[in-house]
Design a protein around this motif. Structure first.
Motif, mmCIF file in Angstrom:
data_model
loop_
_atom_site.group_PDB
_atom_site.id
_atom_site.type_symbol
_atom_site.label_atom_id
_atom_site.label_comp_id
_atom_site.label_asym_id
_atom_site.label_seq_id
_atom_site.Cartn_x
_atom_site.Cartn_y
_atom_site.Cartn_z
ATOM 1 N N ASP A 1 84.821 31.254 -47.765
ATOM 2 C CA ASP A 1 85.246 32.707 -47.746
ATOM 3 C C ASP A 1 84.666 33.374 -48.855
ATOM 4 O OD1 ASP A 1 87.268 32.973 -45.824
ATOM 5 O OD2 ASP A 1 88.464 31.893 -46.881
ATOM 6 N N PHE A 2 84.484 32.992 -50.125
ATOM 7 C CA PHE A 2 83.624 33.571 -51.056
ATOM 8 C C PHE A 2 82.280 33.792 -50.644
ATOM 9 C CE2 PHE A 2 86.717 31.748 -54.217
ATOM 10 C CZ PHE A 2 87.156 32.935 -54.581
ATOM 11 N N ALA A 3 81.499 33.100 -49.789
ATOM 12 C CA ALA A 3 80.411 33.328 -49.168
ATOM 13 C C ALA A 3 80.178 34.434 -48.234
ATOM 14 C CB ALA A 3 79.659 31.865 -48.857
ATOM 15 N N ARG A 4 81.327 34.568 -47.781
ATOM 16 C CA ARG A 4 81.522 35.641 -46.666
ATOM 17 C C ARG A 4 81.955 36.980 -47.268
ATOM 18 N NH1 ARG A 4 82.868 32.296 -41.060
ATOM 19 N NH2 ARG A 4 81.070 31.244 -40.932
ATOM 20 N N VAL A 5 82.208 37.202 -48.313
ATOM 21 C CA VAL A 5 82.701 38.555 -48.824
ATOM 22 C C VAL A 5 81.826 39.490 -48.746
ATOM 23 C CG1 VAL A 5 83.500 39.960 -50.992
ATOM 24 C CG2 VAL A 5 84.265 37.682 -50.611
ATOM 25 N N ARG A 6 81.836 40.604 -48.130
ATOM 26 C CA ARG A 6 80.819 41.739 -47.885
ATOM 27 C C ARG A 6 81.417 43.178 -48.199
ATOM 28 N NH1 ARG A 6 80.436 44.274 -42.999
ATOM 29 N NH2 ARG A 6 81.858 43.408 -41.317
ATOM 30 N N LEU B 1 75.658 46.105 -58.037
ATOM 31 C CA LEU B 1 75.142 45.803 -59.455
ATOM 32 C C LEU B 1 76.032 44.675 -59.975
ATOM 33 C CD1 LEU B 1 73.936 49.255 -60.389
ATOM 34 C CD2 LEU B 1 72.572 47.077 -60.001
ATOM 35 N N ALA B 2 77.238 44.888 -59.939
ATOM 36 C CA ALA B 2 78.301 44.064 -60.639
ATOM 37 C C ALA B 2 78.233 42.581 -60.178
ATOM 38 C CB ALA B 2 79.940 44.489 -60.307
ATOM 39 N N VAL B 3 78.051 42.330 -58.719
ATOM 40 C CA VAL B 3 77.648 41.034 -58.018
ATOM 41 C C VAL B 3 76.543 40.644 -58.623
ATOM 42 C CG1 VAL B 3 77.120 39.694 -56.169
ATOM 43 C CG2 VAL B 3 78.938 41.400 -56.114
ATOM 44 N N ALA B 4 75.181 41.389 -58.664
ATOM 45 C CA ALA B 4 74.142 40.830 -59.343
ATOM 46 C C ALA B 4 74.093 40.289 -60.832
ATOM 47 C CB ALA B 4 72.971 41.778 -59.005
ATOM 48 N N GLU B 5 74.967 41.044 -61.431
ATOM 49 C CA GLU B 5 75.068 40.719 -62.893
ATOM 50 C C GLU B 5 76.194 39.625 -63.269
ATOM 51 O OE1 GLU B 5 75.106 43.152 -67.233
ATOM 52 O OE2 GLU B 5 75.322 44.189 -65.326
ATOM 53 N N HIS B 6 77.150 39.688 -62.447
ATOM 54 C CA HIS B 6 78.623 39.005 -62.957
ATOM 55 C C HIS B 6 78.701 37.942 -62.020
ATOM 56 C CE1 HIS B 6 78.642 41.526 -66.624
ATOM 57 N NE2 HIS B 6 78.617 42.691 -65.802
ATOM 58 N N GLY B 7 78.377 38.159 -60.652
ATOM 59 C CA GLY B 7 78.989 37.009 -59.648
ATOM 60 C C GLY B 7 79.960 37.905 -58.875
ATOM 61 N N ALA C 1 83.976 38.275 -60.390
ATOM 62 C CA ALA C 1 84.084 39.306 -61.453
ATOM 63 C C ALA C 1 84.072 40.373 -60.760
ATOM 64 C CB ALA C 1 83.022 39.073 -62.623
ATOM 65 N N ALA C 2 83.118 40.726 -59.957
ATOM 66 C CA ALA C 2 83.150 41.986 -59.154
ATOM 67 C C ALA C 2 84.424 42.333 -58.466
ATOM 68 C CB ALA C 2 81.957 41.715 -58.209
ATOM 69 N N LEU C 3 84.952 41.170 -58.045
ATOM 70 C CA LEU C 3 86.263 41.444 -57.259
ATOM 71 C C LEU C 3 87.434 41.948 -57.932
ATOM 72 C CD1 LEU C 3 86.354 38.557 -54.723
ATOM 73 C CD2 LEU C 3 86.054 40.774 -54.237
ATOM 74 N N ARG D 1 93.813 39.548 -60.617
ATOM 75 C CA ARG D 1 93.351 38.101 -61.257
ATOM 76 C C ARG D 1 93.033 37.206 -60.125
ATOM 77 N NH1 ARG D 1 98.499 34.978 -63.889
ATOM 78 N NH2 ARG D 1 99.867 35.251 -62.021
ATOM 79 N N LEU D 2 91.900 36.396 -60.278
ATOM 80 C CA LEU D 2 91.553 35.361 -59.589
ATOM 81 C C LEU D 2 91.565 34.113 -60.128
ATOM 82 C CD1 LEU D 2 90.179 35.013 -56.882
ATOM 83 C CD2 LEU D 2 87.885 35.508 -57.763
ATOM 84 N N HIS D 3 92.463 33.062 -59.805
ATOM 85 C CA HIS D 3 92.574 31.769 -60.154
ATOM 86 C C HIS D 3 92.857 30.888 -59.104
ATOM 87 C CE1 HIS D 3 96.954 32.148 -60.009
ATOM 88 N NE2 HIS D 3 96.789 33.464 -59.873
ATOM 89 N N GLY D 4 92.301 29.691 -59.113
ATOM 90 C CA GLY D 4 92.483 28.777 -58.181
ATOM 91 C C GLY D 4 92.102 29.245 -56.695
#
Length: 324
Positions: A12-17, A160-166, A169-171, A179-182
């Motif tokens: 799913d992380f690879a399919r966030v758009r 830009l947030a994805v490019a710089e922080h991943g 962090a952008a989410l 928050r994003l955990h687990g």
């Protein structure tokens, strides 16, 4: 504590758009949800009063579709235009239409035209389309160009947030306090509280500028989930009240980098880009590298020659602008 929890797998992380364009019907439904909410805050209250007073009678059937505050899921679509959106709604399978109308109405008697919609009557579908069009012309048409400009700015900020922080962090940056955990993205205070498992379907992010108080989640079986999240300056868009698109983009990219993005509508070597920007070769190369890391430019090398050019994403962000 009430919360929306979205469960991600690695897939799913690879399919966030991020939705590349604003979706008029989705934005309309967000606006109408805000307009009928009992409490919308002081900033939206005057706007809410104007909308409710100005809605034409032709838009009335939309209220019939939301008798208890939660509309049928088949109304939430991502068409780039009204025609696209209408087409996607009309293409909904009859089984889903029936089950959603039954969920919305339960044991409450439905108006005659809703019963026609449940039966697949084409006249009832035309009623939906005419009601949505009437509401759009009143609520969104006067500010649609502003919404498009705001969407492009938000698109750029996210890229830009994805490019710089991943991605993670952008989410989190889209929703202060989340928050994003687990592998779980949690929005405290979201109503209704629910857990949504993506299970490899992915997630589409869509900003809205008419719904200030929390996320709206479309979770149709077998499709990517769509998260419509509040964005923008905190005020309802107003015709003629938005910044010039170039100014909004300059605030995100920086004026020189925005100029570089516009120039790269045509291929440039580092030297020719530096000359056009009136900066050193090293500075021009740095701007090209930043745009490239955000997916807005590409660099090709032939021997000792290096050429920079805008990507499709860069063209979308720049709004089609060329050399100036």
């Amino acid at each position: 504590m009430r919360a929306l929890r979205i469960h991600f797998t690695g897939e799913d992380f690879a399919r966030v758009r991020f939705a590349p364009r604003a979706a008029p019907l989705q934005e309309l439904h967000a606006a109408l949800t805000t307009a009928v909410a009992p409490r919308t805050g002081p900033l939206f209250a005057p706007w809410r009063g104007r909308v409710l007073r100005s809605l034409p009678a032709a838009a009335g059937p939309l209220a019939d579709l939301v008798p208890v505050g939660r509309p049928p899921s088949f109304l939430d679509v991502l068409g780039d235009t009204l025609a696209d959106g209408f087409g996607l709604i009309r293409a909904t399978g009859p089984g889903l239409v029936r089950s959603e109308l039954e969920r919305v109405y339960g044991a409450v008697p439905a108006p005659r035209w809703i019963r026609g919609l449940h039966a697949g009557d084409e006249t009832a579908w035309r009623t939906v389309r005419h009601a949505q069009l009437a509401a759009y012309e009143t609520v969104l048409a006067p500010v649609w160009s502003v919404v498009q400009d705001l969407h492009r700015e938000e698109f750029t900020r996210y890229a830009l947030a994805v490019a710089e922080h991943g991605v993670a962090a952008a989410l989190i940056g889209l929703a202060p306090g989340s928050r994003l955990h687990g592998g779980v993205w949690e929005w405290p205070g979201a109503a209704p509280a629910r857990d949504v498992r993506l299970d490899g379907r992915g997630l589409v992010l869509l900003p809205t500028f008419h719904h200030p108080s929390g996320p709206l989640l479309q979770d149709a079986p077998g499709r990517p989930a769509v998260l419509t999240y509040p964005a923008g300056p905190g005020l309802p868009p107003a015709a003629g009240g938005a910044a010039v698109p170039a100014e909004a983009l300059a605030a995100v990219l920086g004026r020189t980098r925005l100029e570089a993005l516009c120039l790269l509508a045509e291929p440039h070597t580092t030297t020719s880009l530096a000359r056009a920007l009136r900066v050193s070769n090293a500075t021009a190369s740095s701007h090209a590298a930043a745009l490239r890391s955000a997916g807005m430019a590409r660099t090709t090398r032939t021997g000792r020659s290096v050429t920079h050019e805008r990507t499709a994403l860069g063209t979308l962000v720049a709004g089609g602008g060329g050399p100036r």
